[in-house]
Write an enzyme that holds these catalytic residues in place. Structure first.
Site, PDB file in Angstrom:
ATOM      1  N   SER A  11      -9.759   1.925   3.043  1.00  0.00           N
ATOM      2  CA  SER A  11      -8.845   2.630   2.163  1.00  0.00           C
ATOM      3  C   SER A  11      -7.845   1.731   1.435  1.00  0.00           C
ATOM      4  CB  SER A  11      -8.060   3.655   2.979  1.00  0.00           C
ATOM      5  OG  SER A  11      -7.210   3.009   3.919  1.00  0.00           O
TER       6      SER A  11
ATOM      7  N   SER B 227      -9.899  -0.379   7.316  1.00  0.00           N
ATOM      8  CA  SER B 227      -9.317  -0.184   5.980  1.00  0.00           C
ATOM      9  C   SER B 227      -8.671  -1.409   5.363  1.00  0.00           C
ATOM     10  CB  SER B 227      -8.297   0.956   6.013  1.00  0.00           C
ATOM     11  OG  SER B 227      -8.951   2.198   5.942  1.00  0.00           O
TER      12      SER B 227
ATOM     13  N   LYS C  21       0.851  -1.193   0.000  1.00  0.00           N
ATOM     14  CA  LYS C  21       0.000   0.000   0.000  1.00  0.00           C
ATOM     15  C   LYS C  21       0.889   1.246   0.000  1.00  0.00           C
ATOM     16  CE  LYS C  21      -3.935   1.913   2.651  1.00  0.00           C
ATOM     17  NZ  LYS C  21      -4.789   1.723   3.843  1.00  0.00           N
TER      18      LYS C  21
END
Lengths: 501, 485
Positions: free
Chosen positions: B156, B180, B81
């Site tokens: 997210s 997330s 990420k």
């Protein structure tokens, strides 16, 4: 009708920011020190790069606890850090890690000594209470160059202990005395170097006035970022006079933050209370509450040096030193310990040792460039004994030779100078130079009688007998000449008086 | 080789690499080919340095050949990420603010992956600074749900979940502040685990809300998820909130059929869609049929979780994101006179709408006169929620709910309604507030969109969560599922 300044009492509280003597920064492993190129002492943590986290420097916490022990505070069971949020380019994270609710030092007191009536007389002693001290990070330095601004983060993250007093100080002299004591305590415990020229000690000064005898405190102003003891003293004097003038003119004091222009010796308004920041404090989620173990406290307690003024009292009472010598010695822990080592080697005459240390040794050390880079602040004798060529026991040996009558006090000065130059033992120098006094009474009696019989001195003898005491000195020269200057002057004096009746 | 490499689990790839049936270079070449075929449609990756990946793969193959292989992740690609630092790679957090930033250092987890021989495989899209539940807040690109490209992947960590579901990579790192990792895992039909707070170092994870953030593993099956978790968890002196490797988290949980499962009372009333309710109820019945003790538990303060979260998380975020001012790095406004103007303009231009909304909210709840009513009160609510969860978890081993009330929605559908979007995290937020481990496990479909269930356990009960997931996974066909693209 105007009242006199003595109708007013000034009330002062100080916030003293001290850079701690540590190897690394307070929340990062980056080292710090003075005189580096801009932005040389930074790392991702110091710069607050995304993803970096603070880690509390144990050494900085321990130095803070040590300060707490030095001022006799009760060390709290735990301390914690908060974020103080404000935007300014010198602040890499735009928040400062500080301690709002759980500081590392709570309470304590600092003994101060006010100036005496003269240099030889001890002044009044007083205790100034410490409210608390908290450990935080210093910020960088912003400077303006041409159309732009430059920022140097070398100072960012340097451990800063903010020491906050109670409003116990009542004059500029007390403020000055407090700072002198504080600097002595901090440096003697190795907590901080307090080199004001390097910005290692900075002060915020809160001043208010009230009618003498009044209970209620007046409105205070805070003058920020004073970087010398003299600036603090001058600020108090200036601010006291200004506030008296305002109140006596029927105006009121505005609670405001002020700055100080040391060149012009004038204060100025930075911002008033309406512009006060909202720092949005909250507990820092990256640093868990730190437990302070009693084992740590006990270990640090052993590092607490003898209090400055306890030591001074001991020197006067136990060693019989005059106040002046005692106060000079205790102002520098290294010097005091050096003196005590010498006194221990020759316990019969601490005064004689103190005399040589405070006069000859300090003078020669200062002349030789302070024997190393010592913090030369405005108050303390900035000498370091690290490279002193004379060892304490050697000095004791010199004093003993004098006390035993082997050499005269005058010769001792000469021997001391040679010792400082060569590091040799006193006795070695005395023998090499043939300085040993002649104290052989029989031999000296003979010489004295011969000199008295010499017609060349008959006039002086007559004058002496007529009551001119000083005339006796004219006979000492020829005696010294016959003994190559080695005759014990005290003995000669005695013999002359004996034979001249 | 019968199976396409992109469909295989990390564990299976590891076995083939170990057996000499496969090289890391071959695997990476296959995945890069897949990337060229699929990533444009899905938008999972924002950056992939192919030459660097192949160089890493060759180095891995050379190590293995020399008998210096570093363990089960040797040669296996792991995608990261874009809020986790990898030295020399972009660290944008999908924000215009950090669009130009290249990290000068490795996160702790990055160091761990390097030490395990894994291939650091590209940067994954996310909601800007991890704020969002749909990855629509990325300033770089949109990411689409591989199961329905008209839908969001969740967020997210939407890029991480979508990359797994699209067969772009076998393993991915996400970060989880309020759900997330787990919410996009549920929406994309993959496994996502948020560890106990402190099990994995946050050093190198760009902070959103420091007291809630955790890095966690994402994978297409429980076995892979555990493999990655074990590689990530270790002590790190650079994060004072990290307690380091805890064997307890990996102690075998014993017979999963004996787990006591708590069902929070009334959870189905919380806007849970019919098909989600059906799938999750079926999962509960499965566990009952296996012999697990199912009981209802009361969590009276559960309703406080979402408002508490949005006070605590935004307060911390408002401070954490203060450092982005254009002074030292990142976006700097071209139109500025004074330093303060430069900072103001840089922030106005560099942050997106949702980030600004949360900074404003967080600034407000911390401001003088309001901090007591909001921030301090939220801290008290947080303590209460944690106490209730710990009390409940003293009587049961895990708590089971849906991960998200409803399946993935259409791109743009909730973009104008942040409050509606905040409810996506209603089941996941309490684990962050209480610092507890939690996992999302695929358990069915709502139409063609995946649905997951959610397990929360006591601190360091990761092994139990994984054991429960494994029991379910073994009996159902949801592991390794990939969307047809």
């Amino acid at each position: 009708m105007s009242s006199s300044p003595s109708d007013w009492e000034v009330v002062i509280g100080l916030e003293v920011h001290v850079q701690l003597h540590t190897r690394a920064k307070v929340f990062a492993s980056s080292p710090w020190g003075f005189g580096k190129e801009p932005n040389e002492q930074v790392d991702p943590v110091v710069l607050g790069l995304p993803g970096t986290l603070p880690v509390v420097n144990r050494e900085a916490v321990e130095k803070s606890i040590l300060f707490g022990l030095v001022v006799g505070s009760s060390v709290p069971e735990q301390c914690a850090w908060d974020r103080k949020n404000y935007f300014y380019p010198d602040n890499p994270k735009n928040y400062q890690l500080t301690q709002k609710d759980f500081p590392v030092v709570v309470g304590g007191q600092v003994e101060i000594e006010l100036p005496g009536a003269s240099r030889n007389v001890m002044g009044e002693h007083k205790f100034i209470r410490i409210h608390h001290a908290h450990l935080e990070e210093d910020v960088g330095k912003l400077s303006h160059a041409g159309s732009g601004s430059l920022v140097d983060y070398n100072r960012a993250g340097v451990p800063l202990l903010e020491i906050v007093t109670e409003p116990d100080l009542r004059s500029s002299a007390e403020a000055e005395a407090f700072l002198r004591s504080l600097v002595a305590l901090l440096t003697q415990a190795g907590v901080a170097d307090c080199d004001m020229e390097k910005g290692q000690l900075r002060c915020d000064c809160n001043v208010s006035i009230r009618r003498r005898g009044a209970e209620k405190l007046g409105t205070r102003t805070e003058t920020k970022n004073l970087n010398s003891i003299s600036s603090v003293r001058d600020t108090v004097i200036y601010e006291t006079a200004r506030q008296i003038r305002e109140l006596e003119a029927g105006r009121s004091i505005t609670q405001e933050t002020r700055g100080w222009n040391a060149e012009l010796s004038r204060g100025y308004v930075l911002r008033d209370k309406e512009d006060a920041h909202d720092y949005r404090y909250f507990p820092d989620p990256d640093i868990p509450t730190l437990r302070i173990s009693r084992e740590t406290v006990a270990r640090l307690q052993k590092l607490v040096p003898e209090n400055l003024y306890d030591r001074q009292r001991r020197y006067v009472e136990k060693f019989g030193l005059p106040f002046t010598a005692a106060s000079v010695l205790v102002a520098n822990r290294e010097l005091a310990e050096w003196f005590e080592a010498a006194a221990a080697a020759h316990p019969a005459n601490p005064q004689g040792i103190a005399n040589l240390v405070t006069n000859d040794l300090l003078r020669d050390l200062a002349a030789s460039g302070g024997a190393g880079a010592a913090p030369a602040d405005e108050v303390l004798p900035g000498v370091s004994l690290a490279s002193c060529p004379i060892k304490p026991a050697q000095l004791a040996g010199l004093v003993k030779l004098t006390d035993d009558g082997v050499i005269s006090k005058q010769q001792a000065k000469e021997v001391f100078a040679e010792m400082f130059k060569t590091g040799q033992e006193a006795v070695t120098i005395v023998d090499a130079k043939g300085l040993r006094q002649n104290s052989d009474t029989g031999e000296l009696e003979k010489i004295v009688q011969e000199v008295i019989a010499d017609p060349a001195v008959a006039k002086s003898i007559a004058e002496y007998r007529a009551g001119n005491e000083k005339a006796i000195n004219a006979l000492k020269g020829p005696i010294m000449k016959r003994t190559q200057g080695k005759a014990n002057p005290v003995l000669i004096d005695q013999l002359l008086r004996k034979f001249l009746g | 080789m019968a199976d396409a490499l992109h469909t295989l689990s990390a564990a299976e790839l590891g076995r083939r690499l170990s057996a000499g049936l496969l090289t890391s270079r071959t695997l990476c070449e296959a995945l890069i080919a897949r990337y060229h075929l699929v990533n444009k449609k899905v938008g999972a990756f924002t950056h992939l340095d192919e030459a660097d990946v192949l160089a890493q793969a060759e180095a891995s193959d050379a190590r293995r050949k020399a008998g210096e292989g570093r363990g089960p992740l040797e040669g296996i690609p792991v995608a990261i990420k874009d809020n986790i630092a990898v030295k020399g790679q972009p660290l944008t957090c999908s924000s215009k603010m950090l669009a130009s930033l290249v990290s000068p250092y490795d996160a702790h987890v990055t160091e761990r992956l390097r030490a395990a021989g894994a291939i650091l495989y590209g940067r994954l899209n996310m909601d800007e600074f991890a704020m969002g539940s749909s990855t629509e807040n990325s300033a770089i690109q949109k990411t689409f749900n591989p199961w329905d490209l008209a839908c969001i992947p969740g967020g997210s960590s939407g890029g991480s979940a979508a990359a797994l579901a699209a067969g772009l990579v076998p393993l991915a790192l996400g970060s989880d502040t309020g759900g997330s990792i787990r919410q996009p895992a549920s929406h994309c039909g993959v496994v996502g685990l948020k560890p106990t707070y402190g099990l994995i170092s946050r050093f190198g994870l760009v902070a959103f809300a420091s007291s809630l953030d955790q890095i966690g593993p994402m994978a297409r099956c429980i076995e892979d998820c555990e493999l990655l978790l074990r590689a990530l968890a270790s002590a790190d002196a650079r994060d004072m909130t990290c307690f380091g490797p805890s064997d307890r988290a990996f102690t075998p949980a014993g017979d999963a059929k004996k787990l006591r499962i708590g069902i929070p009372k009334g959870f189905l009333g919380k806007g849970v869609g019919a098909e989600v309710a059906t799938a999750v109820t079926a999962a509960i019945e499965f566990y009952r049929s296996q012999g697990c003790a199912i009981s209802e538990v009361e969590l009276p303060s559960a309703d406080l979780a979402v408002p508490t979260y949005y006070v605590v998380a935004t307060a911390e975020a408002s401070s954490n994101l203060g450092r982005y001012d254009g002074v030292r790095y990142g976006h700097r406004s071209a139109s500025a006179g004074t330093p303060v103007e430069m900072m103001t303009n840089s922030r106005s231009e560099g942050f997106g709408a949702e980030v600004k909304r949360r900074i404003l909210l967080g600034t407000f709840v911390l401001s003088a006169g309001y901090a007591d009513a909001y921030y301090m009160r939220a801290l008290r609510a947080r303590s209460k929620i944690r106490a209730e969860y710990l009390a409940a978890l003293a009587t049961v081993d895990v708590l089971l709910t849906p991960t998200v009330p409803t399946p993935a929605f259409k791109v743009g559908e909730k973009a104008s309604d942040p409050l509606q979007l905040y409810l996506e995290d209603i089941f996941t937020i309490p684990a962050n507030l209480a610092g507890l481990p939690a996992i999302s496990v695929p358990c069915g479909k709502s139409g063609h969109l995946p649905v997951g269930f959610h397990l929360v356990g006591a601190p360091l009960s990761e092994a139990k969560l994984l054991a429960a997931g494994r029991l379910f996974e073994a009996a159902h066909g949801f592991a390794h599922q990939q969307a047809a693209l």
